[in-house]
Structure formats: structure tokens, C-alpha cells
Design an enzyme around this catalytic site. Structure first.
Site, PDB file in Angstrom:
ATOM      1  N   HIS A 188       0.818  -1.202   0.000  1.00  0.00           N
ATOM      2  CA  HIS A 188       0.000   0.000   0.000  1.00  0.00           C
ATOM      3  C   HIS A 188       0.858   1.261   0.000  1.00  0.00           C
ATOM      4  CE1 HIS A 188      -3.769  -2.132   0.300  1.00  0.00           C
ATOM      5  NE2 HIS A 188      -3.125  -2.986   1.048  1.00  0.00           N
ATOM      6  N   GLU A 430      -9.642 -11.863  -9.899  1.00  0.00           N
ATOM      7  CA  GLU A 430      -8.363 -11.870  -9.191  1.00  0.00           C
ATOM      8  C   GLU A 430      -8.036 -13.225  -8.571  1.00  0.00           C
ATOM      9  OE1 GLU A 430      -8.616  -8.878  -6.090  1.00  0.00           O
ATOM     10  OE2 GLU A 430     -10.781  -9.160  -5.968  1.00  0.00           O
ATOM     11  N   ASP A 454      -3.441  -9.617  -7.125  1.00  0.00           N
ATOM     12  CA  ASP A 454      -3.906 -10.841  -6.471  1.00  0.00           C
ATOM     13  C   ASP A 454      -3.935 -12.023  -7.435  1.00  0.00           C
ATOM     14  OD1 ASP A 454      -4.205 -10.491  -3.745  1.00  0.00           O
ATOM     15  OD2 ASP A 454      -6.151  -9.517  -3.936  1.00  0.00           O
ATOM     16  N   CYS A 501      -7.134  -3.485 -13.686  1.00  0.00           N
ATOM     17  CA  CYS A 501      -6.974  -2.425 -12.681  1.00  0.00           C
ATOM     18  C   CYS A 501      -5.803  -2.698 -11.742  1.00  0.00           C
ATOM     19  CB  CYS A 501      -8.260  -2.233 -11.880  1.00  0.00           C
ATOM     20  SG  CYS A 501      -8.750  -3.667 -10.894  1.00  0.00           S
TER      21      CYS A 501
END
Length: 559
Positions: A188, A430, A454, A501
């Protein structure tokens, strides 16, 4: 001069003082004080500082998500100076002689318990508020820095790594770049850096020493180098590179308003990934065509209790309104795994990445999901909304989620609350399971968006957060690319669009591949829009399609 080598995960060059992220240290101490008057004055000073912090947060929330969002912090302000609360703390200090930290803790616990015992739901909810303001005041008394940064000037922020809840709280105006000892390219911290358009370097290990704090460093996110106290030649070279990068950005600015069309006429939509309403400015500034991923979980991470329907509605409404009719794809709550939120009280799991997370939580706790869906559909009246469900593995999950959508729409219609009937519903691909059954999933949704972070993790059985597995976490692996190709083909057979994405969307080495297999949309960090547009416009898809697809499906790839 000291040179430290890590891995660059967000490009750019920045220079500034090094600052280590500050977390709470130590445990609460309980002791008797000699000067009770002075101890009460300590509490009053901390109370005043808490009031000031809450005022700042209220204004920030009002700018980002409207008056309803600001009301939470304004309520905390009122409770912070509530006479009963203050008198209880004063009593513990003056009569029992205990230190201010212990007094605030005890008074807060007693008042929270009293609220929790009430029958009225509104007052029951105030228990969490009392705990929150008490934690804030105790933190101030213990010297905890709110948001981890206490600096008058912008800094290069260093940390082991930052949790999602910590990135939410950062004062982003104070950050020039990131350096972390751990982390990964999909952490993140890295995602935040790319959204902000600032350099970030991960994986420097123990090379950053505490004694470097405050010394000038220059970080190069392209090469992964961190230079402490650079000599004149090195400084001149890196500052020249910084100037060249800024010049390149100015050249790219000439592409604003230009179509994302290849030389031979193939078009692709280039959208942006964001984490909160304030990121919309970066989307518009970088000429993003829409928002392909709004990570709604950051609204939950930014709260100390479940965000209300009105709080979420104001945030979604602001994003949709600010985007002026451009499409906004909002991903429903995606917590669990590396994004844990205390008030959800999720049980400990040995392998949370494979556990109760994302859509699974929403289907298991429909009351939370229903609140979000109501906020989303209410906001749909103010722009072009699409809703996307994460962590799907089966058709039945999608059907159950869509059933809740229909129930919410029926409720809003009955209540006379306006919403749009033109909301598309899609899913993230994902998991390998979703990719393999994408032919069936395509029959029940309006679009696919592939989450490559993922998808790579689950396909390669490789933890995306473990930087030690760097060379094993290969997002270019043929298995991952073949799944992407399969998903795109199955989407197009059913007449729906397929986007990406995940971080691979901005990987210019794969742009030709994605165009060749027919990806319709690429959603990337705002600063990646113009470089990606240039790559698309420089590509002649027909000239590379046959070779790229042949290479992808053959054994010539390095596996």
C-alpha cells in the site's frame, strides 16, 4: 556520502531530510503523582491539543466528503470537552492522585461502559466515540505523533512498511518520497506513492540507520538508490535527472485531450485507480478518462467505527459529482488479508489471504453490505456509477450479491429516494477460479476488471507482500498472461468489456500485449495516464499481434 540500494517501485527523484515514521511506543504506565494540580494541567493541555486535531480532521473531512463526514469529528470535539467526562478525569487525578494517562483511560472506560449499557442505539454507539477520544488524549499525553509525522517541512519518509490504516492518516503534503526496509511493489505504500506521483523505494533492509534521521537524502525511484549526504557531483547529477523528468512530464502534457488510439486505430480506455475522494484532483489533473477502481475500503480504514450510510453517500456523491459524468467504478468493501480493521472484530486466521475477506465478509454480514449498497445507489443519481465486487470465485456469489442490490433498489424506490437505473455491475477477476469460469461469470455481469496483483499471487502461490520472494513473484509469467487472455476472450464472447486495474496496467512492457489480446480498459495511477497514452499511440497493434499472441501461447517464454 552513503549510498543505499533498494528496489524502486515509483519513479521520480526527490531530495529532503530523512524522517522516520513515528508509531506509539511503550505501554500505558500507572503511577501516583506528587503535584496533582500540575497533572490536571497536563490533561487540560492534551485536551486542548485533541480539540485542535479534531477540528483539523473535521475540516479535512468536510472538504473531501461533505458535512455529514465532518459531523463525526465535531461530535468528538463536543464529547472531548463534555463536563461529566472532564469532571470524572479531574476526580481521578485530584482525589486518587493517579497520572493523567491512567485517569483518562479509567474515566473513558467507565463512560463507554455506561453508554454501552443504554437501550437506545444512538447512545450505545457513543461508547466507541468515548473510547476514541480517550485514546487520542492518552496518545497526546504519551507523546504519540498523530499521523506519524511531526515536521514543519516536507520529508523523505522512512519506515519498515506502512499498513493501510497508517497510509490513510498521513499528512500527504509533508511527504516528498518513501523509503521502506520491507514492503513489495504491490504494497500500500507503493500504491500510495504512485497515486501521489512521488518516488518510492522498498527493500532497503537494515541499511537505514537511526542516526541518519534529519540528514539530507536524495531518492531515485527509477534506480532504487538512496543517497545520504550526497557529494556535489552526485547531487548535481541527480538534480539534473530530476529536471529532465519534469521536462519529460511537460512534453507528455501535450497529450492532454488526445485520444488513446493506436497507430492503426485500436482504442483503449485509460482510467485511474484512487483510494479516497481527494484523489479525484489527480485524476483530472492527469487527464484520466474515468475512475476504474475506487478502493472504498479506505473510507472504512479512516473511521473508528462502521461508517454510516450518510457518511459513505457523501463521499461517493463527491467523487461522482467531481468527475462530471465520467464513469466511476467503485469496488465494494475489500478488507481482510493485509487490510485489517479492528472494529470488524475478525477472528485470527492462519492464512488470511485465503480466508474471510472482501465479498465473503459482505455476504456473511449483509447488514454491513446493505449499508454500503444503499449509499452507492443513492450516490448514483449524481454521476455515472458502476459497482464492482472483489474476490469472486463462483457464479452463486455474484447472484447473491446482485440480489442484495435489487433489494436495496426496491427499498430506495419505496422510500422515494432517487437513484439511477443505469448502474452497471461487474466483478474483479483476481482468483484463478474466477478466470477459469469467466465464461459463466460473463453471463451474469456487465464487465470484468482484472486485479493482476492478487491474480499473480494466487496463480503463482506467491505472497505479494513478501519482498523476499521478489524474483518468484513474476507478473509476466505465462500462466498469468494466459489467464488474462482467457478472461478477455470470454468477456467479449458475451459482449461485455474487460479491463485491468492491477499494477500491470501501467507496465509499458505489456501494453502491446494487452492491446493485442483486446483489453478494453487500463486503470492505472493518475501519473501513469500520459506515459501510457503515449505508448498506446506509438503502437501499431496489427504489426505485433500475431507474434505477441503466438509467443504467449508457445513454449518460448521463460518460465
Amino acid at each position: 556520502m552513503i549510498t543505499i540500494q533498494g528496489k524502486g517501485v515509483s519513479t521520480g527523484v526527490a531530495a529532503g531530510p530523512l524522517y522516520f515514521y513515528q508509531r506509539a511506543k511503550g505501554t500505558l504506565r500507572r503511577y501516583e503523582v506528587e503535584d496533582r494540580e500540575a497533572e490536571f494541567a497536563r490533561f487540560k493541555a492534551a485536551q486542548a491539543k485533541a480539540m485542535e486535531q479534531l477540528g483539523v480532521l473535521a475540516e479535512k473531512a468536510r472538504e473531501e466528503a461533505g458535512d455529514e463526514a465532518a459531523m463525526l469529528f465535531e461530535t468528538h470535539q463536543m464529547m472531548c470537552e463534555d463536563m461529566d467526562y472532564e469532571e470524572a478525569i479531574e476526580g481521578f487525578i485530584r482525589e486518587s492522585g493517579i497520572n493523567a494517562e491512567a485517569a483518562v483511560t479509567d474515566a473513558g472506560a467507565a463512560q463507554a461502559e455506561a453508554f454501552a449499557a443504554m437501550e437506545d442505539d444512538y447512545f450505545k454507539a457513543r461508547a466507541a466515540d468515548v473510547k476514541d477520544i480517550s485514546t487520542r488524549i492518552v496518545g497526546i499525553l504519551m507523546g504519540v505523533v498523530q499521523g506519524g509525522i511531526d515536521s514543519e517541512v516536507p520529508v523523505i519518509l522512512a519506515a519498515d512498511d506502512l499498513a493501510p490504516s497508517e497510509t490513510v492518516q498521513l499528512d500527504k503534503s509533508k511527504i516528498l518520497g518513501f523509503v521502506t526496509s520491507g514492503g513489495s511493489g504491490s504494497s500500500h505504500t507503493a500504491i500510495l506513492a504512485r497515486t501521489m506521483g512521488i518516488p518510492a523505494i522498498i527493500g532497503v533492509g537494515d541499511q537505514l540507520k537511526p542516526e541518519y534521521e534529519g540528514r539530507e537524502v536524495i531518492v531515485d525511484g527509477g534506480t532504487g538508490s538512496v543517497v545520504v549526504d550526497a557529494d556535489d557531483d552526485t547531487r548535481e547529477r541527480l538534480m539534473k535527472k530530476r529536471t529532465e523528468l519534469l521536462h519529460r512530464q511537460q512534453l507528455l502534457n501535450q497529450l492532454r485531450g488526445q485520444p488513446n488510439v493506436s497507430r492503426d486505430g485500436q482504442e483503449v480506455r485509460i482510467y485511474c485507480n484512487i483510494g479516497n475522494p481527494e484523489d479525484v484532483h489527480a485524476v483530472l489533473e492527469n487527464d484520466g478518462g474515468g475512475i476504474g477502481l475506487f478502493r472504498s475500503e479506505f473510507l472504512y480504514l479512516n473511521c473508528d467505527d462502521y461508517p454510516t450510510e450518510d457518511y459513505q453517500f457523501e463521499a461517493y456523491k463527491k467523487v461522482l459529482s467531481d468527475m462530471g459524468g465520467k464513469e466511476v467504478v467503485i469496488r465494494t468493501l475489500d478488507i481482510g488479508a493485509d487490510k485489517m480493521i479492528g472494529y470488524f472484530n475478525l477472528p485470527h486466521e492462519e492464512n488470511p489471504a485465503l480466508g474471510n475477506r472482501a465479498l465473503r465478509i459482505c455476504l456473511n454480514r449483509p447488514e454491513i453490505f446493505r449499508t454500503q449498497l444503499r449509499a452507492l445507489y443513492r450516490a448514483s443519481a449524481y454521476g455515472r456509477l458502476s459497482i464492482m465486487f472483489p474476490m469472486v470465485t463462483s457464479v452463486w456469489e455474484v447472484k447473491e450479491a446482485k440480489k442484495l442490490c435489487e433489494q436495496v433498489k426496491a427499498e430506495l424506490a419505496e422510500e422515494g429516494i432517487p437513484f439511477s437505473e443505469e448502474v452497471d455491475v461487474g466483478i474483479m477477476i483476481e482468483t484463478p477460479a474466477a478466470a477459469v469460469v469467466s465464461d459463466r461469470l460473463a453471463k451474469v455481469v456487465d464487465f470484468f476488471s482484472i486485479g493482476t496483483n492478487d491474480l499473480t499471487q494466487y496463480t503463482l502461490a506467491c505472497d505479494r507482500q513478501n519482498n523476499d520472494l521478489g524474483r518468484f513473484f513474476n507478473a509476466h509469467h505465462p500462466a498469468v498472461l494466459r489467464l488474462i487472455k482467457m478472461v478477455a476472450e470470454n468477456a467479449h464472447k458475451e459482449g461485455i468489456w474487460c479491463g485491468i486495474c492491477g499494477e500491470l496496467g501501467a507496465d509499458l512492457d505489456l501494453t502491446e500485449t494487452f492491446l493485442s489480446i483486446g483489453i478494453d480498459e487500463l486503470s492505472v495511477s493518475p501519473r501513469s495516464v500520459l506515459p501510457l497514452r503515449q505508448k498506446v499511440r506509438d503502437t501499431e497493434v496489427a504489426a505485433v499481434r500475431e507474434k505477441l499472441v503466438d509467443d504467449l501461447m508457445s513454449d518460448r517464454n521463460t518460465i
